[in-house]
Design a protein around this motif. Structure first.
Motif, mmCIF file in Angstrom:
data_model
loop_
_atom_site.group_PDB
_atom_site.id
_atom_site.type_symbol
_atom_site.label_atom_id
_atom_site.label_comp_id
_atom_site.label_asym_id
_atom_site.label_seq_id
_atom_site.Cartn_x
_atom_site.Cartn_y
_atom_site.Cartn_z
ATOM 1 N N MET A 1 11.749 3.538 -14.028
ATOM 2 C CA MET A 1 10.958 4.644 -14.249
ATOM 3 C C MET A 1 10.283 4.809 -15.550
ATOM 4 O O MET A 1 9.071 5.485 -15.561
ATOM 5 C CB MET A 1 11.715 5.853 -13.784
ATOM 6 C CG MET A 1 12.022 6.029 -12.313
ATOM 7 S SD MET A 1 10.588 5.846 -11.161
ATOM 8 C CE MET A 1 9.880 7.661 -11.634
ATOM 9 N N ASP A 2 11.361 4.490 -16.514
ATOM 10 C CA ASP A 2 10.451 4.633 -17.913
ATOM 11 C C ASP A 2 9.295 3.673 -17.816
ATOM 12 O O ASP A 2 8.300 3.907 -18.472
ATOM 13 C CB ASP A 2 11.531 4.371 -18.908
ATOM 14 C CG ASP A 2 12.456 5.111 -19.230
ATOM 15 O OD1 ASP A 2 12.336 6.358 -18.620
ATOM 16 O OD2 ASP A 2 13.721 5.199 -19.778
ATOM 17 N N TRP A 3 9.328 2.374 -17.283
ATOM 18 C CA TRP A 3 8.263 1.316 -17.584
ATOM 19 C C TRP A 3 7.166 2.094 -16.483
ATOM 20 O O TRP A 3 5.984 2.024 -16.954
ATOM 21 C CB TRP A 3 8.644 0.324 -16.887
ATOM 22 C CG TRP A 3 7.831 -0.864 -16.557
ATOM 23 C CD1 TRP A 3 7.087 -1.707 -17.516
ATOM 24 C CD2 TRP A 3 7.005 -0.917 -15.247
ATOM 25 N NE1 TRP A 3 6.045 -2.398 -16.831
ATOM 26 C CE2 TRP A 3 5.988 -2.230 -15.323
ATOM 27 C CE3 TRP A 3 7.169 -0.476 -14.034
ATOM 28 C CZ2 TRP A 3 5.217 -2.417 -14.410
ATOM 29 C CZ3 TRP A 3 6.355 -0.800 -13.002
ATOM 30 C CH2 TRP A 3 5.507 -1.905 -13.131
ATOM 31 N N TYR A 4 7.397 2.579 -15.430
ATOM 32 C CA TYR A 4 6.074 3.239 -14.428
ATOM 33 C C TYR A 4 5.431 4.198 -15.196
ATOM 34 O O TYR A 4 4.306 4.042 -15.363
ATOM 35 C CB TYR A 4 7.103 3.714 -13.295
ATOM 36 C CG TYR A 4 6.052 4.851 -12.354
ATOM 37 C CD1 TYR A 4 4.931 4.486 -11.813
ATOM 38 C CD2 TYR A 4 5.866 5.885 -12.750
ATOM 39 C CE1 TYR A 4 4.039 4.908 -11.133
ATOM 40 C CE2 TYR A 4 5.141 7.131 -12.090
ATOM 41 C CZ TYR A 4 4.118 6.319 -11.313
ATOM 42 O OH TYR A 4 3.244 7.135 -10.579
ATOM 43 N N TRP A 5 5.980 5.064 -15.977
ATOM 44 C CA TRP A 5 5.295 6.158 -16.904
ATOM 45 C C TRP A 5 4.564 5.602 -18.138
ATOM 46 O O TRP A 5 3.532 5.852 -18.247
ATOM 47 C CB TRP A 5 6.322 6.883 -17.535
ATOM 48 C CG TRP A 5 6.837 7.846 -16.268
ATOM 49 C CD1 TRP A 5 8.158 8.134 -15.917
ATOM 50 C CD2 TRP A 5 5.953 8.807 -15.439
ATOM 51 N NE1 TRP A 5 8.266 9.128 -14.768
ATOM 52 C CE2 TRP A 5 7.072 9.625 -14.704
ATOM 53 C CE3 TRP A 5 4.607 9.236 -15.166
ATOM 54 C CZ2 TRP A 5 6.583 10.575 -13.482
ATOM 55 C CZ3 TRP A 5 4.414 10.100 -14.252
ATOM 56 C CH2 TRP A 5 5.113 10.675 -13.404
ATOM 57 N N GLU A 6 5.042 4.420 -18.565
ATOM 58 C CA GLU A 6 4.289 3.910 -19.585
ATOM 59 C C GLU A 6 3.101 3.012 -19.044
ATOM 60 O O GLU A 6 1.829 3.171 -19.515
ATOM 61 C CB GLU A 6 5.109 2.514 -20.181
ATOM 62 C CG GLU A 6 6.216 3.066 -21.201
ATOM 63 C CD GLU A 6 7.003 2.037 -21.800
ATOM 64 O OE1 GLU A 6 6.421 1.050 -22.013
ATOM 65 O OE2 GLU A 6 7.860 2.025 -22.417
ATOM 66 N N GLN A 7 3.049 2.455 -17.747
ATOM 67 C CA GLN A 7 1.934 1.939 -17.008
ATOM 68 C C GLN A 7 0.915 2.991 -16.651
ATOM 69 O O GLN A 7 -0.273 2.880 -16.753
ATOM 70 C CB GLN A 7 2.473 1.144 -15.736
ATOM 71 C CG GLN A 7 3.287 -0.027 -16.089
ATOM 72 C CD GLN A 7 3.002 -0.871 -17.371
ATOM 73 O OE1 GLN A 7 2.099 -1.569 -17.110
ATOM 74 N NE2 GLN A 7 3.765 -0.918 -18.440
#
Length: 369
Positions: free
Chosen positions: A25-31
């Motif tokens: 989810m942290d990666w998702y928000w970065e994307q």
């Protein structure tokens, strides 16, 4: 006597792979942050819509905050909602995922999906089931994003670390301890008493619930030839093989899902998806051939896999379930949490008490990084 290694996400984490749903989810928000359309004030991806108010556009926002992490981006958006600077509109399903991460620090996306799915069943105000097409579409979107993220993690991490941790390897090939075996099963079966004279597992199955290939990398153990790797939920190399849904047929509402006579409710049921490969059948063949002990390595034993775990735990050939728990630097551990989850997968509580190895004889799962 054989051994099954239940491999869950904690196994990957123990090898330094950031594969938890929180990492995802942290990666998702970065994307989402990096993919904001510069000339627009609104951005939607099928899971949530982001809006920016006033005369600004997302290009100005990115210039103002050029190096935000995923968590920082979400926090900023949440604060902006209060001042009506930014707005985040998420579907109820995705909002549950966000809230779970924020309040508990972790989330079981499959369980959140199952909870939402049951809302589509008939109720007091709606006589007929509502087809969960949009919910299924959202789950598919999350699955596609998860595949993209895990491929990146796998390629980066396993190129650096190509072997299962030596400390974990030694545990996997440990002799079978008599004190770990169920008292009831041991007293009733002459074959089990032979373990005293031959206490090494004959065969070992890595029952891998992850999608990564961590369980495939080899250790160099002399006994490696007796190891079978079973990717019960599929692999990243073949995204169509990946099983990502729900597997709790013991739940009291499951029958209601069947009675809807609508296949949309069964689209992501794990029992149906298991029939698309021979992995489940291979597992059944393994547990039918001999007595076996289960080592739990990084698997939470949550109810998302309840149907399969109940089959393993209550089988007449299962004589031991040994959790390897996570222990943090402050000494706290999750042994009790794992055991509580294991308990939910039993319908025979006497077997639970007899087969689960008590904490005195269990150890933390070694962390290689």
């Amino acid at each position: 006597m054989n051994r099954i290694i239940l491999i869950g996400n904690g196994f990957d984490l123990a090898h330094g792979l950031p594969t938890s749903y929180r990492h995802f989810m942290d990666w998702y928000w970065e994307q989402r942050f990096l993919g904001l359309p510069k000339d627009s004030y609104e951005s939607s991806d099928g899971l949530c819509t982001l809006k920016i108010f006033g005369n600004k556009r997302w290009g100005n926002f990115v210039k103002e905050y050029p190096h935000l992490s995923g968590k920082e981006f979400l926090d900023l958006i949440q604060k902006g909602r209060e001042s009506r600077t930014y707005e985040l509109v998420a579907s109820p399903f995705f909002l549950n995922i966000i809230e779970a991460i924020e309040t508990k620090g972790w989330v079981d996306i499959e369980y959140e999906y199952y909870k939402r799915l049951k809302i589509y069943l008939p109720n007091e105000s709606r006589k007929e089931a509502k087809p969960p097409k949009e919910l299924n579409k959202e789950l598919h979107t999350i699955k596609e994003l998860l595949v993209e993220y895990l491929i990146q993690v796998q390629d980066a991490s396993l190129n650096e670390y190509n072997n299962i941790a030596p400390e974990i390897c030694r545990i996997i090939d440990d002799p079978i301890s008599i004190r770990d075996i169920s008292i009831t099963d041991y007293s009733r079966n002459y074959e089990l008493r032979e373990v005293k004279r031959n206490n090494s597992p004959n065969r070992i199955m890595f029952l891998n619930f992850n999608y990564t290939r961590t369980a495939d990398v080899r250790s160099g153990l002399a006994s490696e030839s007796k190891i079978i790797v079973n990717h019960i939920h599929g692999v990243l190399a073949n995204p169509d093989s990946m099983i990502f849904g729900y597997g709790d047929e013991l739940d009291r509402d499951f029958k209601s899902l069947l009675e809807t006579n609508n296949n949309d409710f069964l689209e992501e049921v794990k029992s149906v998806r298991y029939l698309e490969s021979d992995c489940y059948r291979n597992m059944l063949d393994f547990i039918e051939t001999n007595f076996y002990q289960i080592y739990v390595m990084g698997h939470s034993c949550g109810i998302s896999d309840r149907t399969l775990l109940n089959t393993l735990f209550e089988h007449s050939n299962c004589v031991s379930i040994k959790p390897f728990y996570y222990q943090s630097n402050d000494g706290k551990d999750n042994y009790s949490e794992i055991v509580q989850n294991i308990y939910r997968n039993f319908s025979n509580q006497k077997q639970f008490r007899d087969r689960v190895v008590n904490k005195k004889y269990c150890i933390p799962l070694p962390q290689s990084k």
